[in-house]
Design a protein around this motif. Structure first.
Motif, PDB file in Angstrom:
ATOM      1  N   MET A   1      49.828  58.134  45.201  1.00 36.49           N
ATOM      2  CA  MET A   1      49.589  57.168  44.134  1.00 36.49           C
ATOM      3  C   MET A   1      48.800  55.952  44.624  1.00 36.49           C
ATOM      4  N   THR A   2      48.795  55.743  45.949  1.00 38.15           N
ATOM      5  CA  THR A   2      47.991  54.643  46.487  1.00 38.15           C
ATOM      6  C   THR A   2      46.519  54.835  46.148  1.00 38.15           C
ATOM      7  N   LEU A   3      46.047  56.092  46.188  1.00 37.00           N
ATOM      8  CA  LEU A   3      44.659  56.377  45.813  1.00 37.00           C
ATOM      9  C   LEU A   3      44.406  56.024  44.345  1.00 37.00           C
ATOM     10  N   PHE A   4      45.381  56.320  43.493  1.00 37.72           N
ATOM     11  CA  PHE A   4      45.239  55.986  42.070  1.00 37.72           C
ATOM     12  C   PHE A   4      45.083  54.480  41.887  1.00 37.72           C
ATOM     13  N   PHE A   5      45.940  53.701  42.549  1.00 37.12           N
ATOM     14  CA  PHE A   5      45.858  52.256  42.419  1.00 37.12           C
ATOM     15  C   PHE A   5      44.602  51.703  43.077  1.00 37.12           C
ATOM     16  N   PHE A   6      44.125  52.361  44.115  1.00 37.64           N
ATOM     17  CA  PHE A   6      42.870  51.963  44.747  1.00 37.64           C
ATOM     18  C   PHE A   6      41.719  52.101  43.749  1.00 37.64           C
ATOM     19  N   VAL A   7      41.686  53.229  43.027  1.00 38.99           N
ATOM     20  CA  VAL A   7      40.636  53.451  42.028  1.00 38.99           C
ATOM     21  C   VAL A   7      40.774  52.461  40.869  1.00 38.99           C
ATOM     22  N   VAL A   8      42.010  52.168  40.457  1.00 38.08           N
ATOM     23  CA  VAL A   8      42.228  51.175  39.397  1.00 38.08           C
ATOM     24  C   VAL A   8      41.666  49.819  39.811  1.00 38.08           C
ATOM     25  N   ALA A   9      41.918  49.424  41.065  1.00 39.27           N
ATOM     26  CA  ALA A   9      41.396  48.144  41.560  1.00 39.27           C
ATOM     27  C   ALA A   9      39.874  48.155  41.605  1.00 39.27           C
ATOM     28  N   LEU A  10      39.275  49.294  41.968  1.00 40.26           N
ATOM     29  CA  LEU A  10      37.819  49.403  41.953  1.00 40.26           C
ATOM     30  C   LEU A  10      37.273  49.213  40.541  1.00 40.26           C
ATOM     31  N   GLU A  11      37.931  49.836  39.562  1.00 37.39           N
ATOM     32  CA  GLU A  11      37.490  49.701  38.169  1.00 37.39           C
ATOM     33  C   GLU A  11      37.591  48.250  37.709  1.00 37.39           C
ATOM     34  N   LEU A  12      38.698  47.591  38.070  1.00 39.26           N
ATOM     35  CA  LEU A  12      38.876  46.207  37.668  1.00 39.26           C
ATOM     36  C   LEU A  12      37.785  45.320  38.272  1.00 39.26           C
ATOM     37  N   LYS A  13      37.509  45.495  39.563  1.00 41.89           N
ATOM     38  CA  LYS A  13      36.498  44.654  40.204  1.00 41.89           C
ATOM     39  C   LYS A  13      35.113  44.948  39.644  1.00 41.89           C
ATOM     40  N   ARG A  14      34.813  46.235  39.380  1.00 39.83           N
ATOM     41  CA  ARG A  14      33.506  46.576  38.817  1.00 39.83           C
ATOM     42  C   ARG A  14      33.316  45.923  37.447  1.00 39.83           C
ATOM     43  N   GLU A  15      34.352  45.959  36.616  1.00 38.55           N
ATOM     44  CA  GLU A  15      34.235  45.381  35.280  1.00 38.55           C
ATOM     45  C   GLU A  15      34.124  43.863  35.329  1.00 38.55           C
ATOM     46  N   THR A  16      34.848  43.211  36.251  1.00 30.68           N
ATOM     47  CA  THR A  16      34.820  41.753  36.321  1.00 30.68           C
ATOM     48  C   THR A  16      33.569  41.216  37.000  1.00 30.68           C
ATOM     49  N   VAL A  17      32.966  42.023  37.892  1.00 32.63           N
ATOM     50  CA  VAL A  17      31.780  41.553  38.615  1.00 32.63           C
ATOM     51  C   VAL A  17      30.500  42.077  37.988  1.00 32.63           C
ATOM     52  N   LEU A  18      30.494  43.354  37.589  1.00 30.26           N
ATOM     53  CA  LEU A  18      29.274  43.987  37.108  1.00 30.26           C
ATOM     54  C   LEU A  18      29.303  44.340  35.623  1.00 30.26           C
ATOM     55  N   GLY A  19      30.500  44.406  35.026  1.00 25.95           N
ATOM     56  CA  GLY A  19      30.631  44.943  33.678  1.00 25.95           C
ATOM     57  C   GLY A  19      30.917  43.906  32.608  1.00 25.95           C
ATOM     58  N   GLU A  20      31.599  44.377  31.546  1.00 29.53           N
ATOM     59  CA  GLU A  20      31.816  43.558  30.357  1.00 29.53           C
ATOM     60  C   GLU A  20      32.794  42.417  30.595  1.00 29.53           C
ATOM     61  N   LEU A  21      33.671  42.534  31.595  1.00 30.74           N
ATOM     62  CA  LEU A  21      34.678  41.506  31.832  1.00 30.74           C
ATOM     63  C   LEU A  21      34.128  40.292  32.574  1.00 30.74           C
ATOM     64  N   ARG A  22      32.821  40.235  32.752  1.00 35.72           N
ATOM     65  CA  ARG A  22      32.229  39.025  33.335  1.00 35.72           C
ATOM     66  C   ARG A  22      32.422  37.825  32.419  1.00 35.72           C
ATOM     67  N   ASP A  23      32.557  38.075  31.117  1.00 41.21           N
ATOM     68  CA  ASP A  23      32.855  37.014  30.161  1.00 41.21           C
ATOM     69  C   ASP A  23      34.324  36.619  30.325  1.00 41.21           C
ATOM     70  N   LEU A  24      34.579  35.396  30.757  1.00 43.04           N
ATOM     71  CA  LEU A  24      35.936  34.969  31.072  1.00 43.04           C
ATOM     72  C   LEU A  24      36.841  34.974  29.842  1.00 43.04           C
ATOM     73  N   ARG A  25      36.292  34.672  28.686  1.00 40.81           N
ATOM     74  CA  ARG A  25      37.120  34.642  27.475  1.00 40.81           C
ATOM     75  C   ARG A  25      37.534  36.048  27.057  1.00 40.81           C
ATOM     76  N   THR A  26      36.651  37.021  27.227  1.00 41.44           N
ATOM     77  CA  THR A  26      37.020  38.408  26.958  1.00 41.44           C
ATOM     78  C   THR A  26      38.069  38.886  27.947  1.00 41.44           C
ATOM     79  N   THR A  27      37.902  38.502  29.211  1.00 42.37           N
ATOM     80  CA  THR A  27      38.881  38.860  30.232  1.00 42.37           C
ATOM     81  C   THR A  27      40.236  38.238  29.925  1.00 42.37           C
ATOM     82  N   ALA A  28      40.227  36.960  29.513  1.00 48.24           N
ATOM     83  CA  ALA A  28      41.479  36.269  29.202  1.00 48.24           C
ATOM     84  C   ALA A  28      42.183  36.922  28.012  1.00 48.24           C
ATOM     85  N   PHE A  29      41.405  37.402  27.045  1.00 49.96           N
ATOM     86  CA  PHE A  29      41.992  38.064  25.876  1.00 49.96           C
ATOM     87  C   PHE A  29      42.722  39.338  26.302  1.00 49.96           C
ATOM     88  N   ALA A  30      42.069  40.165  27.125  1.00 45.24           N
ATOM     89  CA  ALA A  30      42.690  41.402  27.595  1.00 45.24           C
ATOM     90  C   ALA A  30      43.886  41.126  28.505  1.00 45.24           C
TER      91      ALA A  30
END
Length: 360
Positions: A1-30
């Motif tokens: 399951m560590t691999l699963f959480f590793f991939v989840v963390a990758l998705e989170l960082k990709r969305e916050t740095v490169l994706g739609e979650l760069r907008d802080l207000r959208t991130t705060a809403f989610a």
């Protein structure tokens, strides 16, 4: 399951740095919605359980990301991108919260010496990245060392996967301009047999092969390579290993099973809706454009699917005598949430599509 959480963390960082979650207000809403989806079901569980299983509150706090994404895939293009992104962001924050709950609420007494070794290993990972070391084997070795150290410290080792995932670089080694310059040299060659032997042409071809790979950031390359293994091997193996339970009515604690089922199927949607509404009203976050409240309500019904993560927390929180009861509650909640969410989404998207067709 560590691999699963590793991939989840990758998705989170990709969305916050490169994706739609760069907008802080959208991130705060989610993030606010995810917080509500953890707090409200936990409180509802405590009320319904009556204190019989005091450590079981964490079971109802997690959404199963893979099942939610799978349900959305069944409806295909009928699901708006805004809803898909919101539910994915919600599930990612939900998983991060569940990891913290596991690490803090269900770990054993902390052994600080191994934790210090883990911190040293993480420092080594950061230094390798800073020095531009590229071989994956070096990071795998240090990551394995960190995992063992965190495990020995008494904290649940899945936390190491999250930390390592968030440390993965999002910047590619080869810039777009450099990639285009390298590829231009290759495409400029006329057709012929000049690719054989140790020639400048062949060296340019090998350089182009490396450049196209390195044009993707380490985060994107690792996520692409691991995602199929996690989705089609790790999660199914975990589910098959932990989903079985006895259906003997005499052995089921129905109060516990009910508390789990209601906490997930009712508490999760109620918490997500109430906290997201408050976030929007108070100006903490902003609802994604194109996502109506009725459609969001239908979508968050799927958040009650807590299969994989809920099973993991149940294994950590309960003794053998209560585990089957919790698993029954998880199964009931997952089936009810999937059926109600899919039915409402199918009806709403079909109605919207039909009205759009009539107007056009």
């Amino acid at each position: 399951m560590t691999l699963f959480f590793f991939v989840v963390a990758l998705e989170l960082k990709r969305e916050t740095v490169l994706g739609e979650l760069r907008d802080l207000r959208t991130t705060a809403f989610a993030a606010s919605a995810a917080l509500g989806g953890m707090v409200v079901p936990a409180l509802l569980f405590i009320i319904l359980d009556g204190g019989e299983t005091p450590k079981g509150w964490g079971i109802v706090m997690a959404t199963d990301t893979a099942f939610v994404v799978g349900c959305l895939a069944l409806l295909g293009s009928r699901i708006p991108h805004s809803l898909r992104l919101f539910l994915l962001s919600l599930a990612i924050f939900d998983d991060i919260g569940a990891i913290l709950v596991i690490a803090i609420g269900y770990g054993s007494d902390v052994n600080w010496q191994p934790l210090g070794w883990a911190a040293l290993g993480l420092t080594g990972v950061a230094l390798l990245g800073r020095m531009g070391v590229r071989p994956v084997a070096a990071y795998v070795a240090l990551g394995g060392f960190v995992w063992v150290a965190v495990y020995e410290s008494g904290i649940h080792p899945t936390l190491s996967g999250v930390i390592l995932g968030l440390m993965t670089p999002t910047r590619s080694w080869v810039s777009d301009d450099r990639l285009q310059a390298i590829l231009a040299k290759v495409t400029a060659y006329p057709a012929g047999a000049h690719w054989s032997g140790d020639t400048p042409d062949r060296r340019d071809l090998r350089r182009a092969s490396i450049a196209t790979r390195e044009a993707l950031s380490p985060l994107e390359r690792i996520e692409l390579s691991l995602h199929p293994w996690v989705a089609f091997l790790v999660l199914p193996m975990f589910a098959l290993a932990n989903a079985g339970f006895s259906l003997s009515p005499s052995g089921i604690d129905w109060q516990l099973a009910t508390a789990v089922a209601v906490g997930l199927s009712c508490g999760k949607p109620l918490g997500i809706l109430s906290f997201s509404y408050l976030a929007a009203k108070l100006g903490i976050g902003s609802k994604p454009s194109g996502l109506s409240w009725p459609l969001l309500t239908a979508g968050v019904l799927l958040a009650g699917i807590g299969f994989t993560m809920s099973l993991l927390i149940a294994e950590l929180a309960l003794d053998a005598g209560h585990l089957d009861s919790a698993k029954l509650g998880i199964l009931i909640a997952s089936v009810v949430s999937a059926a109600s969410g899919l039915s409402m989404l199918a009806w709403m998207t079909h109605t919207a599509h039909r009205q759009k067709h009539i107007h056009t």
